[in-house]
Design a protein around this motif. Structure first.
Motif, PDB file in Angstrom:
ATOM      1  N   SER A 139       0.832  -1.207   0.000  1.00 18.79           N
ATOM      2  CA  SER A 139       0.000   0.000   0.000  1.00 18.79           C
ATOM      3  C   SER A 139       0.864   1.252   0.000  1.00 18.79           C
ATOM      4  CB  SER A 139      -0.925   0.025   1.216  1.00 18.79           C
ATOM      5  OG  SER A 139      -1.859  -1.009   1.140  1.00 18.79           O
ATOM      6  N   GLY A 140       1.946   1.227   0.769  1.00 17.37           N
ATOM      7  CA  GLY A 140       2.863   2.360   0.780  1.00 17.37           C
ATOM      8  C   GLY A 140       3.494   2.587  -0.583  1.00 17.37           C
ATOM      9  N   LYS A 141       3.900   1.510  -1.216  1.00 16.13           N
ATOM     10  CA  LYS A 141       4.499   1.618  -2.547  1.00 16.13           C
ATOM     11  C   LYS A 141       3.476   2.102  -3.569  1.00 16.13           C
ATOM     12  CE  LYS A 141       8.287  -1.487  -1.922  1.00 16.13           C
ATOM     13  NZ  LYS A 141       9.255  -0.403  -2.059  1.00 16.13           N
ATOM     14  N   CYS A 142       2.251   1.617  -3.454  1.00 15.74           N
ATOM     15  CA  CYS A 142       1.186   2.032  -4.366  1.00 15.74           C
ATOM     16  C   CYS A 142       0.874   3.514  -4.177  1.00 15.74           C
ATOM     17  CB  CYS A 142      -0.056   1.176  -4.142  1.00 15.74           C
ATOM     18  SG  CYS A 142      -1.396   1.511  -5.296  1.00 15.74           S
ATOM     19  N   GLN A 143       0.806   3.953  -2.941  1.00 17.83           N
ATOM     20  CA  GLN A 143       0.516   5.351  -2.664  1.00 17.83           C
ATOM     21  C   GLN A 143       1.608   6.260  -3.229  1.00 17.83           C
ATOM     22  OE1 GLN A 143       0.023   6.240   1.474  1.00 17.83           O
ATOM     23  NE2 GLN A 143      -0.666   8.327   1.100  1.00 17.83           N
ATOM     24  N   LYS A 144       2.861   5.863  -3.057  1.00 19.58           N
ATOM     25  CA  LYS A 144       3.963   6.650  -3.610  1.00 19.58           C
ATOM     26  C   LYS A 144       3.885   6.693  -5.133  1.00 19.58           C
ATOM     27  CE  LYS A 144       7.301   5.925   0.091  1.00 19.58           C
ATOM     28  NZ  LYS A 144       8.553   5.256   0.472  1.00 19.58           N
ATOM     29  N   GLU A 146       1.191   6.361  -6.981  1.00 19.19           N
ATOM     30  CA  GLU A 146       0.048   7.187  -7.379  1.00 19.19           C
ATOM     31  C   GLU A 146       0.360   8.671  -7.247  1.00 19.19           C
ATOM     32  OE1 GLU A 146      -2.911   5.647  -4.752  1.00 19.19           O
ATOM     33  OE2 GLU A 146      -3.582   4.128  -6.194  1.00 19.19           O
ATOM     34  N   GLU A 147       1.050   9.041  -6.168  1.00 16.13           N
ATOM     35  CA  GLU A 147       1.410  10.446  -5.965  1.00 16.13           C
ATOM     36  C   GLU A 147       2.375  10.934  -7.032  1.00 16.13           C
ATOM     37  OE1 GLU A 147       2.945  10.475  -1.989  1.00 16.13           O
ATOM     38  OE2 GLU A 147       0.949  10.348  -1.080  1.00 16.13           O
ATOM     39  N   ALA A 148       3.287  10.088  -7.437  1.00 19.48           N
ATOM     40  CA  ALA A 148       4.302  10.485  -8.417  1.00 19.48           C
ATOM     41  C   ALA A 148       3.826  10.316  -9.861  1.00 19.48           C
ATOM     42  CB  ALA A 148       5.569   9.671  -8.199  1.00 19.48           C
ATOM     43  N   TYR A 149       2.706   9.651 -10.063  1.00 18.17           N
ATOM     44  CA  TYR A 149       2.278   9.302 -11.419  1.00 18.17           C
ATOM     45  C   TYR A 149       2.081  10.526 -12.304  1.00 18.17           C
ATOM     46  CZ  TYR A 149      -0.633   7.778 -15.267  1.00 18.17           C
ATOM     47  OH  TYR A 149      -1.134   7.561 -16.512  1.00 18.17           O
ATOM     48  N   GLU A 150       1.337  11.500 -11.828  1.00 17.03           N
ATOM     49  CA  GLU A 150       1.024  12.654 -12.672  1.00 17.03           C
ATOM     50  C   GLU A 150       2.288  13.416 -13.062  1.00 17.03           C
ATOM     51  OE1 GLU A 150      -1.678  16.662 -12.539  1.00 17.03           O
ATOM     52  OE2 GLU A 150      -2.367  14.883 -11.456  1.00 17.03           O
ATOM     53  N   ASN A 151       3.150  13.673 -12.095  1.00 12.19           N
ATOM     54  CA  ASN A 151       4.396  14.388 -12.395  1.00 12.19           C
ATOM     55  C   ASN A 151       5.307  13.567 -13.309  1.00 12.19           C
ATOM     56  OD1 ASN A 151       3.677  16.626 -10.885  1.00 12.19           O
ATOM     57  ND2 ASN A 151       4.615  15.828  -9.011  1.00 12.19           N
ATOM     58  N   ARG A 152       5.387  12.276 -13.034  1.00 12.64           N
ATOM     59  CA  ARG A 152       6.235  11.415 -13.874  1.00 12.64           C
ATOM     60  C   ARG A 152       5.700  11.340 -15.296  1.00 12.64           C
ATOM     61  NH1 ARG A 152      10.049   7.601 -12.056  1.00 12.64           N
ATOM     62  NH2 ARG A 152       9.363   6.292 -13.769  1.00 12.64           N
TER      63      ARG A 152
END
Length: 172
Positions: A139-144, A146-152
């Protein structure tokens, strides 16, 4: 004329590679979500259903994404055969094959491959707690992710377009 067409082809190719990479990032997030859902289901089946992992694999085969179902069926089949192969070995072999072509990081794949280690504990509550810890890690990895997805995704698109422009300028 040919140079202009070549520039368009290079630009389109670079943009296509950028879209492919963004698609892989999105697919990684979707697979992480599915894996977290599977782990929670396994945890529930151990805690409340009092099922063994081979039984849970058969239950999961009906309730998971079609990508994972054949591997869970195979784990259940091999455990019913009783050819002396342990659950950990069967699980690791099947999950390695299952996760091989997925766009997951190696650390995420290791978390899934190591799930049967939680079953060495005698109480169902402790086994379920081991699964919960794996779910929390994913879940922690998924959250990270998801947070980085738009910028990446913006960065990948920009870099792919710039790489295409650079290659086009070099061609001219």
């Amino acid at each position: 004329m040919y140079k202009i067409m070549g520039c368009f082809c290079i630009l389109a190719g670079c943009m296509g590679l950028g879209r492919l990479k963004v698609g892989q990032e999105r697919e990684r997030i979707l697979h992480l979500r599915e894996l977290i859902r599977m782990i929670h289901r396994m945890q529930d089946e151990i805690s409340y259903g009092k099922h063994t992992l081979p039984e849970i694999c058969l239950i999961l085969a009906d309730n998971v994404d079609s990508w994972y179902a054949p591997y869970f069926i195979e784990i259940h089949r091999q455990m019913l055969q009783g050819d002396g192969t342990g659950l950990k070995e069967v699980w690791e072999k099947q999950m390695t094959a299952c996760l091989e072509n997925l766009p997951l990081q190696e650390e995420e794949k290791d978390i899934i491959r190591q799930l049967p280690a939680c079953l060495g504990l005698q109480e169902e509550k402790r086994q379920a707690l081991g699964f919960e810890q794996a779910a929390i890690l994913l879940s922690g990895k998924c959250q990270k992710a998801e947070e980085a997805y738009e910028n990446r995704s913006k960065m990948i698109h920009s870099v792919s377009i710039l790489a295409g422009l650079l290659l086009s300028i070099l061609l001219l």
